[in-house]
Each structure stands twice: as structure tokens, then as C-alpha cells.
Enzyme design. Structure first.
Site, PDB file in Angstrom:
ATOM      1  NE  ARG A   1       1.306  -5.472  10.577  1.00 53.54           N
ATOM      2  CZ  ARG A   1       1.487  -4.710  11.359  1.00 53.54           C
ATOM      3  NH1 ARG A   1       2.009  -4.676  12.958  1.00 53.54           N
ATOM      4  NH2 ARG A   1       1.035  -3.587  11.189  1.00 53.54           N
TER       5      ARG A   1
ATOM      6  CG  ASP B   1       5.635  -8.693  12.380  1.00 51.04           C
ATOM      7  OD1 ASP B   1       5.809  -7.930  12.383  1.00 51.04           O
ATOM      8  OD2 ASP B   1       4.340  -9.110  13.494  1.00 51.04           O
TER       9      ASP B   1
ATOM     10  N   GLY C   1       7.248   2.155   8.250  1.00 49.15           N
ATOM     11  CA  GLY C   1       8.438   2.622   9.005  1.00 49.15           C
ATOM     12  C   GLY C   1       6.669   2.768  10.076  1.00 49.15           C
TER      13      GLY C   1
ATOM     14  NE  ARG D   1      -3.212  -0.191   3.229  1.00 43.77           N
ATOM     15  CZ  ARG D   1      -2.842   1.163   3.706  1.00 43.77           C
ATOM     16  NH1 ARG D   1      -1.802   0.573   4.707  1.00 43.77           N
ATOM     17  NH2 ARG D   1      -3.472   2.489   4.019  1.00 43.77           N
TER      18      ARG D   1
ATOM     19  CE  LYS E   1      10.833   6.353   9.814  1.00 44.43           C
ATOM     20  NZ  LYS E   1      10.888   5.038   8.881  1.00 44.43           N
TER      21      LYS E   1
ATOM     22  CE1 TYR F   1       8.268   7.200  10.893  1.00 45.34           C
ATOM     23  CE2 TYR F   1       8.597   9.401  11.291  1.00 45.34           C
ATOM     24  CZ  TYR F   1       8.513   7.729  10.600  1.00 45.34           C
ATOM     25  OH  TYR F   1       8.007   8.441   9.536  1.00 45.34           O
TER      26      TYR F   1
HETATM   27  N1  LIG Z   1       3.646   9.487   4.580  1.00 46.75           N
HETATM   28  C1  LIG Z   1       4.230  10.575   4.803  1.00 46.75           C
HETATM   29  O1  LIG Z   1       3.960  11.888   5.388  1.00 46.75           O
HETATM   30  C2  LIG Z   1       5.989   9.880   5.613  1.00 46.75           C
HETATM   31  C3  LIG Z   1       6.647  10.865   6.096  1.00 46.75           C
HETATM   32  C4  LIG Z   1       7.805  10.799   6.158  1.00 46.75           C
HETATM   33  C5  LIG Z   1       8.296   9.334   6.545  1.00 46.75           C
HETATM   34  N2  LIG Z   1       7.621   8.593   6.200  1.00 46.75           N
HETATM   35  C6  LIG Z   1       7.763   7.183   6.065  1.00 46.75           C
HETATM   36  O2  LIG Z   1       7.541   5.876   4.230  1.00 46.75           O
HETATM   37  C7  LIG Z   1       7.650   5.224   4.794  1.00 46.75           C
HETATM   38  C8  LIG Z   1       5.869   4.623   4.298  1.00 46.75           C
HETATM   39  O3  LIG Z   1       5.180   5.741   4.932  1.00 46.75           O
HETATM   40  P1  LIG Z   1       3.228   5.158   4.803  1.00 46.75           P
HETATM   41  O4  LIG Z   1       3.079   5.936   5.595  1.00 46.75           O
HETATM   42  O5  LIG Z   1       3.780   4.739   3.075  1.00 46.75           O
HETATM   43  O6  LIG Z   1       3.473   3.402   5.672  1.00 46.75           O
HETATM   44  P2  LIG Z   1       2.127   3.355   6.286  1.00 46.75           P
HETATM   45  O7  LIG Z   1       1.148   3.365   5.485  1.00 46.75           O
HETATM   46  O8  LIG Z   1       2.535   3.361   7.563  1.00 46.75           O
HETATM   47  O9  LIG Z   1       2.742   1.471   6.151  1.00 46.75           O
HETATM   48  C9  LIG Z   1       3.183   0.795   5.351  1.00 46.75           C
HETATM   49  C10 LIG Z   1       3.380  -0.997   5.140  1.00 46.75           C
HETATM   50  O10 LIG Z   1       3.650  -1.409   6.716  1.00 46.75           O
HETATM   51  C11 LIG Z   1       3.436  -2.377   6.745  1.00 46.75           C
HETATM   52  N3  LIG Z   1       4.021  -2.849   8.059  1.00 46.75           N
HETATM   53  C12 LIG Z   1       3.431  -1.716   8.966  1.00 46.75           C
HETATM   54  N4  LIG Z   1       3.727  -2.746  10.488  1.00 46.75           N
HETATM   55  C13 LIG Z   1       4.595  -3.975  10.107  1.00 46.75           C
HETATM   56  C14 LIG Z   1       5.263  -5.005   9.812  1.00 46.75           C
HETATM   57  N5  LIG Z   1       5.019  -5.267  10.991  1.00 46.75           N
HETATM   58  N6  LIG Z   1       5.532  -6.005   9.790  1.00 46.75           N
HETATM   59  C15 LIG Z   1       5.439  -6.129   8.417  1.00 46.75           C
HETATM   60  N7  LIG Z   1       4.927  -5.112   7.330  1.00 46.75           N
HETATM   61  C16 LIG Z   1       4.209  -3.806   8.674  1.00 46.75           C
HETATM   62  C17 LIG Z   1       2.107  -2.761   6.522  1.00 46.75           C
HETATM   63  O11 LIG Z   1       1.604  -3.756   5.358  1.00 46.75           O
HETATM   64  P3  LIG Z   1       0.115  -4.218   5.753  1.00 46.75           P
HETATM   65  O12 LIG Z   1      -0.462  -3.039   5.214  1.00 46.75           O
HETATM   66  O13 LIG Z   1       0.587  -5.213   4.777  1.00 46.75           O
HETATM   67  O14 LIG Z   1       0.000  -4.585   6.934  1.00 46.75           O
HETATM   68  C18 LIG Z   1       1.343  -1.000   5.762  1.00 46.75           C
HETATM   69  O15 LIG Z   1       0.947  -1.694   4.438  1.00 46.75           O
HETATM   70  C19 LIG Z   1       7.600   4.028   6.600  1.00 46.75           C
HETATM   71  O16 LIG Z   1       8.980   4.704   6.827  1.00 46.75           O
HETATM   72  C20 LIG Z   1       7.320   5.920   6.973  1.00 46.75           C
HETATM   73  O17 LIG Z   1       8.014   6.448   8.174  1.00 46.75           O
HETATM   74  C21 LIG Z   1       5.728   8.350   5.507  1.00 46.75           C
END
Ligand SMILES: NC(=O)c1ccc[n+]([C@@H]2O[C@H](COP(=O)([O-])OP(=O)(O)OC[C@H]3O[C@@H](n4cnc5c(N)ncnc54)[C@H](OP(=O)(O)O)[C@@H]3O)[C@@H](O)[C@H]2O)c1
Length: 241
Positions: free
Chosen positions: A37, A63, A92, A15, A159, A155
Site C-alpha cells: 500500500r 489498498d 491484517g 515488509r 479474523k 481485529y
Molecule cells: N506480528 C504478529 O505478532 C502477528 C500475530 C498474529 C497474527 N499476525 C498476522 O500476521 C499478518 C502479518 O502481520 P504483520 O505484523 O507482518 O503485518 P503488518 O506489519 O501490520 O502489516 C503488513 C502490511 O500490510 C499492509 N497493509 C495494511 N493495510 C493495507 C491496505 N489497506 N491495503 C494494502 N496493504 C495494506 C502494509 O503495507 P504497506 O507497508 O505497504 O502500507 C503493511 O506493510 C497479519 O494478518 C496479522 O494479523 C501477526
């Protein structure tokens, strides 16, 4: 059996950003292992979407915070794909809470997924990186100077640790031609705590939220940047400078 195309493994690939990176990498000629996951349906839909473009893709559940599950996942990758050319540690989890309310169980879970999980994936992917390899860890903007982060300390600590891990691995594995870098988004347009568009200019000098494409562009740069390792690229429009 080893495939001919390079193989990319993306954690949290089903996603949002992870999904976008999977499709970007497939378009660049990678076969993709989508680690998920709980988003089984989304992962398999993405698998089918990539396969329809002529690339190989395989969705696999894990996981990342549970080391034996990570070991099993990479044993399966060794069996099915036979190699890893690129690992993107994209998981993350961000559940912002004031540190004065931060429950130890939440702390443990954040560190387990965001930091230990990334290490477990590196540990098990590295033996599958053959003539060369590439690891890209997804961070967060503004890690270069350690600041207070009252809301989201778990968090931020995860990071910051990931940046330290990135640099340590970059030095340790340079001799094997394995590059380890970090791409750090700021406030993406899907962020849970995005300010309204008319206010974002107060925190983001470039005046807009980041898009998934902006992050993917930095990841693509690192694929080709053969002289870059241990780097952290903020993709954040100046946020937290
Ligand atoms: N979005 C932002 O504004 C933003 C800003 C700064 C940094 N980031 C970084 O960018 C990255 C992606 O962000 P995002 O917002 O797209 O992520 P997210 O939607 O919060 O998470 C991405 C996926 O991580 C998986 N996940 C969570 N815990 C898990 C585990 N224990 N084992 C395996 N998979 C796991 C989930 O998979 P399932 O759905 O299959 O459970 C989820 O779909 C992250 O590292 C985040 O810290 C994002």
C-alpha cells in the site's frame, strides 16, 4: 501472457511477515507479485532482491480495502502474469484499543482491510486460478472458540470472519481443485504487544515468541498438502489454547 512458473500474490508483501513469505515462496520456485500500500521503496527493493535470484517479481500498489483498486490490481496481474496459483491474504491491521473507546471509523477500517479486503482479493484471484489454486489467509491464534476480546475486538471479529470465509470458500471451490486454508500466528517476535522474554512463558506454553520462519513453515506445508482444505493451523507455541 501466462508465465511457466507458478505465480504467488502476497498482500502486504513489502515488509515483516509478508516480505518473509515472498522470499520463501520465491525460493520455492514461485514468481511473486508483491502487493503493497505505502511501502513503495521496500516493495521495489524486495522485487529487485527476488529478481536477482532468477525469479520474476513485480511490486504493485493497492489498498485492499477499496474494491475497485483490487479489481484493477488483479486485471493487471491477468495482463502481466496471466495466472494466480497462490494468494496469500497477509494484510491484517492490528491497532489494539479497548472496545469502550473503539471509534466506528477504526472499526470500519479494520473490517475493510482485514476481512473485506481479503474477500475482494479472493473474488478477483479465483478466476485467474486455472487447473488448481491455493489460498492461504493469515489469521490469529485461538479462533477455534469464540471468546471475549475486549482489547482488539475489531481485529478479532475480522479474523473470526476470515476463518468463516476460509471454510466457506474451501467447500465452494473444492470441485475446482482450489484449496483454502488459514495460518494463524500467535505472538511473533515483532509483535507490538510482546511481553518481555522472562514473562512470555506465562502466556506461551512453549516459552518463546514465534519467528517469521515458524509461520512460513506452516505456509510451506500447505503448499504441498493436497488433501488439506478448510483447515486453520495455529502457529503459536500453545498461546490461547
Ligand atoms: N506480528 C504478529 O505478532 C502477528 C500475530 C498474529 C497474527 N499476525 C498476522 O500476521 C499478518 C502479518 O502481520 P504483520 O505484523 O507482518 O503485518 P503488518 O506489519 O501490520 O502489516 C503488513 C502490511 O500490510 C499492509 N497493509 C495494511 N493495510 C493495507 C491496505 N489497506 N491495503 C494494502 N496493504 C495494506 C502494509 O503495507 P504497506 O507497508 O505497504 O502500507 C503493511 O506493510 C497479519 O494478518 C496479522 O494479523 C501477526
Amino acid at each position: 501472457m501466462s508465465t511457466e512458473a507458478p505465480v504467488a500474490v502476497v498482500t502486504g508483501g513489502a515488509r515483516r511477515l509478508g516480505r518473509h513469505l515472498c522470499t520463501t515462496l520465491a525460493a520455492r520456485g514461485y514468481d511473486v507479485v508483491i502487493l503493497y500500500r505505502s511501502s513503495e521503496e521496500a516493495a521495489h527493493a524486495l522485487e529487485q532482491q527476488i529478481v536477482a535470484t532468477g525469479r520474476r517479481a513485480r511490486a504493485q500498489s493497492v489498498d485492499v480495502g477499496v474494491e475497485p483498486q483490487v479489481a484493477d490490481a488483479f486485471a493487471e496481474i491477468a495482463r502481466m502474469e496471466g495466472r494466480v496459483d497462490l494468494l496469500v491474504n497477509n494484510v491484517g491491521n492490528y491497532n489494539p484499543q479497548d472496545i469502550t473507546d473503539l471509534n466506528p471509523a477504526v472499526w470500519d477500517a479494520t473490517l475493510a482491510t482485514n476481512l473485506s479486503g481479503a474477500y475482494y482479493c479472493c473474488f478477483h484471484a479465483l478466476p485467474l486460478m486455472l487447473a488448481q489454486g491455493n489460498i492461504i489467509n493469515i489469521g490469529m491464534a485461538g479462533l477455534e472458540g469464540i471468546r471475549a476480546n475486549v482489547r482488539g475486538a475489531d481485529y478479532y471479529v475480522s479474523k473470526t470472519g476470515l476463518l468463516s470465509l476460509t471454510r466457506s470458500l474451501a467447500v465452494a471451490y473444492a470441485g475446482r481443485n482450489i484449496r483454502v486454508n488459514m495460518v494463524s500466528p500467535g505472538q511473533l517476535d515483532n509483535s507490538v504487544d510482546l511481553p518481555p522474554p522472562d514473562e512470555i512463558g506465562r502466556t506461551v506454553p512453549l516459552g518463546r515468541a514465534g519467528e517469521l520462519h515458524d509461520v512460513a513453515q506452516a505456509v510451506e506445508y500447505l503448499l504441498d498438502a493436497r488433501y488439506v482444505t478448510g483447515a486453520n493451523i495455529d502457529v503459536a507455541g500453545g498461546y490461547r489454547l
